[in-house]
Design a protein around this motif. Structure first.
Motif, short mmCIF file in Angstrom:
data_model
loop_
_atom_site.label_atom_id
_atom_site.label_comp_id
_atom_site.label_asym_id
_atom_site.label_seq_id
_atom_site.Cartn_x
_atom_site.Cartn_y
_atom_site.Cartn_z
N GLN A 31 0.82 -1.21 0.00
CA GLN A 31 0.00 0.00 0.00
C GLN A 31 0.85 1.26 0.00
O GLN A 31 0.46 2.30 -0.55
N SER A 32 2.03 1.18 0.58
CA SER A 32 2.89 2.36 0.72
C SER A 32 3.72 2.64 -0.54
O SER A 32 4.37 3.68 -0.62
N ARG A 33 3.69 1.71 -1.50
CA ARG A 33 4.53 1.84 -2.69
C ARG A 33 3.72 2.25 -3.91
O ARG A 33 2.60 1.76 -4.12
N ASP A 34 4.32 3.11 -4.74
CA ASP A 34 3.69 3.47 -6.01
C ASP A 34 4.06 2.46 -7.10
O ASP A 34 3.36 2.34 -8.11
N ASP A 35 5.15 1.75 -6.91
CA ASP A 35 5.57 0.75 -7.89
C ASP A 35 5.60 -0.62 -7.22
O ASP A 35 5.26 -0.76 -6.04
N SER A 36 6.00 -1.62 -7.97
CA SER A 36 6.03 -2.98 -7.44
C SER A 36 7.21 -3.19 -6.51
O SER A 36 8.15 -2.37 -6.46
N GLY A 65 -6.44 1.50 -1.26
CA GLY A 65 -5.07 1.76 -1.67
C GLY A 65 -4.30 0.55 -2.15
O GLY A 65 -3.11 0.66 -2.44
N THR A 123 -3.78 -2.17 -5.09
CA THR A 123 -4.10 -2.40 -6.49
C THR A 123 -4.50 -3.86 -6.71
O THR A 123 -4.31 -4.73 -5.84
N ASP A 152 -1.48 -5.97 -6.35
CA ASP A 152 -1.13 -6.15 -4.93
C ASP A 152 -1.96 -7.27 -4.33
O ASP A 152 -1.43 -8.17 -3.65
#
Length: 307
Positions: A113-118, A195, A197, A200
């Motif tokens: 949840q805290s990451r914009d990328d993988s 939040g 994806t 995720d």
């Protein structure tokens, strides 16, 4: 030429005679083909049998209570079938039982949840070891990556787990939660939002579906042959509480006609095995009787009155 006319005339008269003779006889009767009776399909409709469903739920809750009464320690559970919407539980909002290794799913979800990328390859390796193998050292490392207690508190707030408190300091295994919050977490992983994806959620559920065989006990006892199981279990000795154990299990059992979410938490167990036996006893009762909690009855279709 005259002879030919006579002969032709005679033949014509003979033909008339024959025709007239035939007209005087009754034509043979040809029997009509016998048709087999046509089977008309009855129009039937299925209706929910709410009364029988309520009776089934009352009986199951009573039988689980009797079973729990013969088992050691504290035992709480929550169950929700996403297909039938059947829900039952006991102590589902009790918030002071620890999740132990069950919190490892939370830690992975919080990092995602805290990451914009993988995640990086190293982080993916940690996540796999944490959930599939329940590796504690991997959990220690990812707890630090996430940001520890403060970051996990924020994660629980954002995701809507109001009955979950992260463990203090480096003690992620001391995370306290309720069966109801474990069901909420599973719903987020299945339905999305908060939040996380789609990728995720697929990652976390995929890891929960690959838990190694010797750790696949617990709520999986509710599964029928062919059902798909995703789960995470927790178990830990608690020497400072009369040398007892906390044993927990939560997850999803999905198959034809059902999508069952279940969480069973115990503590003050005499050992790991009694805790596992208790969880599986409850799960088995629920899995085998779930269909009886939302039965249907069949009735003939209503007919339109003739005006």
């Amino acid at each position: 030429m005259g002879v030919w006319r006579v002969r032709a005339t005679g033949m014509a008269l003979l033909g008339l005679t024959l025709v007239a003779g035939c007209g005087g006889e009754r034509a043979p009767v040809v029997p009509a083909a016998v048709r087999a009776p046509v089977k008309v399909a009855r129009c039937l409709l299925k209706y929910p049998d709410n009364r029988a469903g309520r009776t089934g739920r009352v009986r199951l809750a009573r039988d689980i209570a009797r079973y729990v009464g013969t088992r050691p320690g504290r035992i709480v559970y929550d169950v929700l079938d996403l297909v039938s919407k059947v829900r039952l539980g006991h102590g589902e909002h009790v918030q002071d039982l620890i999740a132990a290794s069950g919190a490892k799913v939370d830690i992975v979800a919080a990092l995602l949840q805290s990451r914009d990328d993988s995640l990086s390859e190293d982080e993916l390796d940690l996540a796999e070891r944490m959930i599939v193998e329940s590796d504690n050292l991997a959990a220690d490392a990812m707890w630090s990556l996430v940001g520890g207690t403060g970051a996990m508190s924020e994660f629980y707030r954002r995701i809507g787990l109001r009955e979950t408190t992260p463990g203090p300091g480096a003690y992620w295994g001391g995370t306290k939660t309720s069966p109801a919050d474990r069901i909420r977490l599973m719903k987020v992983l299945i339905n999305g939002g908060k939040g996380l994806t789609r990728a995720d959620r697929r990652l976390v559920l995929g890891l929960m579906g690959r838990v190694q065989q010797d750790q696949a006990w617990g709520v999986s006892a509710a599964a029928r042959p062919g059902d798909q199981v995703t789960l995470k279990n927790g178990w830990t000795p608690r020497q400072f509480i009369q040398d007892t154990w906390a044993v927990t299990s939560y997850g999803r059992i999905a198959g034809p006609g059902r999508d069952l979410l279940m969480s069973v938490q115990t503590d003050q167990q005499w050992g790991e095995e009694p805790g596992i036996e208790t969880i599986e006893g409850i799960a088995r009762m629920i899995g085998s009787r779930l269909d009886a909690l939302s039965p249907t009855t069949t009735r003939a279709c209503p007919t339109n009155p003739t005006p």
